[in-house]
Design a protein around this motif. Structure first.
Motif, PDB file in Angstrom:
ATOM      1  N   GLU A   1      85.530  17.957 113.929  1.00 28.95           N
ATOM      2  CA  GLU A   1      85.205  16.541 113.798  1.00 28.95           C
ATOM      3  C   GLU A   1      85.069  15.938 115.189  1.00 28.95           C
ATOM      4  OE1 GLU A   1      87.944  14.373 111.420  1.00 28.95           O
ATOM      5  OE2 GLU A   1      88.047  15.885 109.837  1.00 28.95           O
ATOM      6  N   THR A   2      84.136  14.989 115.325  1.00 26.64           N
ATOM      7  CA  THR A   2      83.964  14.271 116.594  1.00 26.64           C
ATOM      8  C   THR A   2      84.061  12.771 116.346  1.00 26.64           C
ATOM      9  OG1 THR A   2      81.557  14.195 116.354  1.00 26.64           O
ATOM     10  CG2 THR A   2      82.477  16.080 117.541  1.00 26.64           C
ATOM     11  N   THR A   3      84.438  12.042 117.401  1.00 24.13           N
ATOM     12  CA  THR A   3      84.550  10.587 117.308  1.00 24.13           C
ATOM     13  C   THR A   3      83.611   9.932 118.307  1.00 24.13           C
ATOM     14  OG1 THR A   3      86.342  10.447 118.945  1.00 24.13           O
ATOM     15  CG2 THR A   3      86.983  10.797 116.633  1.00 24.13           C
ATOM     16  N   ARG A   4      83.345   8.662 118.098  1.00 24.38           N
ATOM     17  CA  ARG A   4      82.419   7.930 118.974  1.00 24.38           C
ATOM     18  C   ARG A   4      82.960   7.804 120.392  1.00 24.38           C
ATOM     19  NH1 ARG A   4      80.276   2.522 116.197  1.00 24.38           N
ATOM     20  NH2 ARG A   4      79.037   2.578 118.120  1.00 24.38           N
ATOM     21  N   ASP A   5      84.306   7.838 120.540  1.00 22.46           N
ATOM     22  CA  ASP A   5      84.872   7.694 121.878  1.00 22.46           C
ATOM     23  C   ASP A   5      85.033   9.033 122.595  1.00 22.46           C
ATOM     24  OD1 ASP A   5      86.936   8.731 120.417  1.00 22.46           O
ATOM     25  OD2 ASP A   5      88.436   7.278 121.053  1.00 22.46           O
ATOM     26  N   GLY A   6      84.425  10.123 122.056  1.00 25.42           N
ATOM     27  CA  GLY A   6      84.351  11.371 122.804  1.00 25.42           C
ATOM     28  C   GLY A   6      85.363  12.438 122.437  1.00 25.42           C
ATOM     29  N   LYS A   7      86.071  12.317 121.319  1.00 24.35           N
ATOM     30  CA  LYS A   7      87.063  13.327 120.949  1.00 24.35           C
ATOM     31  C   LYS A   7      86.422  14.427 120.104  1.00 24.35           C
ATOM     32  CE  LYS A   7      91.327  10.585 120.973  1.00 24.35           C
ATOM     33  NZ  LYS A   7      92.379   9.983 120.122  1.00 24.35           N
ATOM     34  N   LEU A   8      86.905  15.657 120.341  1.00 25.57           N
ATOM     35  CA  LEU A   8      86.587  16.805 119.491  1.00 25.57           C
ATOM     36  C   LEU A   8      87.881  17.276 118.859  1.00 25.57           C
ATOM     37  CD1 LEU A   8      84.755  19.165 118.478  1.00 25.57           C
ATOM     38  CD2 LEU A   8      85.381  20.369 120.586  1.00 25.57           C
ATOM     39  N   MET A   9      87.914  17.418 117.520  1.00 25.32           N
ATOM     40  CA  MET A   9      89.144  17.763 116.817  1.00 25.32           C
ATOM     41  C   MET A   9      88.882  18.839 115.780  1.00 25.32           C
ATOM     42  SD  MET A   9      90.700  13.913 116.250  1.00 25.32           S
ATOM     43  CE  MET A   9      89.213  13.387 115.397  1.00 25.32           C
ATOM     44  N   ILE A  10      89.832  19.792 115.700  1.00 33.63           N
ATOM     45  CA  ILE A  10      89.864  20.774 114.618  1.00 33.63           C
ATOM     46  C   ILE A  10      91.304  20.821 114.132  1.00 33.63           C
ATOM     47  CG2 ILE A  10      89.452  23.157 113.919  1.00 33.63           C
ATOM     48  CD1 ILE A  10      87.462  23.419 116.196  1.00 33.63           C
ATOM     49  N   ALA A  11      91.534  20.540 112.859  1.00 35.28           N
ATOM     50  CA  ALA A  11      92.899  20.410 112.350  1.00 35.28           C
ATOM     51  C   ALA A  11      93.643  21.740 112.369  1.00 35.28           C
ATOM     52  CB  ALA A  11      92.873  19.832 110.935  1.00 35.28           C
TER      53      ALA A  11
END
Length: 379
Positions: free
Chosen positions: A338-348
């Motif tokens: 998952e990515t966010t508008r403020d530049g984060k990349l996340m994988i749970a």
């Protein structure tokens, strides 16, 4: 039958037929509309005596405006195409042989601000006191600010009886300019401007610049030209508000040249013209746009399967900045990413196959920048 029981029966008979004043309710009790909208109120009456006559009126005894209509039976009041004068309290009065009673309703009419300032231009002699007044109508009550064209700074004002005033005990030529009064509320905003021209004694310097606002790109060479009139001819100098001039600068014949500008060079530049009669200032506001510079935090991670992954892409530069993530050698991100508008990349919950090098691209209207982050998954 006992005497007390007889009294009770007699009282109940009398009470059941005793005339009572009407009971009045108005729905809705309060309504809020914007200017131009319509609203209706219904007057509901309970009465054991008929007939009942209904009347609508303003509680301040003013006449109903021409856009207020009463229904045929008198029970419904409609305000069509509401305007500020409709704001206030309305009363439904019910009249019968038993008496009269009433119910009230409130109408709030919201409308955008309207600004009133003196007509210009205003020509004032150096040293005279000056007061610029601004008043504004609107509902909700608007917030009023004064600014000077070419500057975003709010000027200090005095407020008395909803009149906002800028005061100069003694004006100077550099106070010349266009002043803008703006009023804002949650319905809209309005502004008006007036030009103030301060005239000095014969020979006083008057400075002017060729451009008052500019937006440039990092690395450009920029010139700002200042001219001045006066007798004797004024001496022209340049300075920067609250900072020294950039070290890559030259001044020749009133022209300030800045070479290879950077974001730190943004700000207000001041031209000063001086002679024996006094001085005058003119201003240029410069904003330097810069491409983004991206970094990843952290730039390397060691995780075990099942751990969570969070990488933050940061970028300095002119906004807005957009962030795009990809995985080197594969293009697309893992399905669980998952990515966010403020530049984060996340994988749970990372898997062995989620390892690799991830790339963040930060982009604005000037250019783009890349940053990498290496992810190692080991059981």
């Amino acid at each position: 039958m006992g005497s007390s029981a007889a009294v009770l029966i007699f009282c109940s008979l009398i009470c059941s037929v005793a005339p009572q004043a009407p009971v009045v309710t108005v729905e809705p009790r309060t309504a809020t509309v914007h200017q131009g909208e319509s609203v209706s109120y219904r007057c509901q009456v309970k009465s054991n005596i008929q007939p009942v006559q209904l009347e609508w009126r303003r509680t301040n005894n003013q006449a109903l405006l021409d856009n207020v209509k009463i229904g045929l039976d008198g029970s419904v009041l409609t305000v069509a195409n509401a305007r500020p004068g409709n704001h206030g309290q309305y009363r439904c009065v019910a009249i019968s042989a038993a008496g009269r009673s009433f119910g009230n309703a409130v109408l709030n009419v919201k409308y955008p601000p309207k600004v009133l300032i003196p007509a210009g231009p205003l020509r004032i002699t150096t040293g005279d006191p000056v007061a610029l007044e601004c008043s504004a109508t609107g509902r909700p009550h608007p917030t009023v600010t004064w600014t000077r064209r070419g500057s975003t700074l709010h000027l200090i004002t005095q407020e008395i009886n909803n009149i906002h005033t800028i005061k100069w005990p003694s004006v100077r030529p550099e106070d010349s300019g266009v002043y803008v009064c703006q009023a804002d509320n949650n319905v809209g905003k309005s502004e008006a401007e007036v030009e103030l021209i301060v005239m000095g004694p014969p020979g006083s310097p008057v400075a002017s610049v060729n451009i008052k606002e500019m937006t440039v790109t990092e690395g450009q060479t920029v010139t700002m030209e200042c001219k001045a009139t006066g007798s004797p001819p004024p001496v022209i100098t340049w300075s920067k508000l609250r900072a020294p001039l950039p070290w890559k600068h030259t001044v020749a014949d009133g022209v300030l040249t800045l070479t290879d500008v950077g974001r730190q060079d943004s700000g207000q530049y001041i031209c000063n013209a001086t002679n024996i009669h006094g001085y005058s200032e003119a201003y240029t506001e410069m904003e330097v746009d810069t491409p983004p510079y991206a970094t990843c935090l952290p730039d390397q991670l060691r995780l075990q399967p099942g751990n969570s992954l969070i990488i933050q892409c940061l970028a300095h530069g002119s906004h807005p900045i957009q962030f795009t993530w990809s995985r080197m050698g594969r293009g697309s991100l893992p399905a669980a990413a998952e990515t966010t508008r403020d530049g984060k990349l996340m994988i749970a919950n990372v898997k062995q196959s989620d390892g690799g090098t991830y790339k963040c691209v930060a982009t604005n209207h000037i250019g783009s920048s890349e940053a990498m982050a290496k992810v190692i998954i080991k059981a």
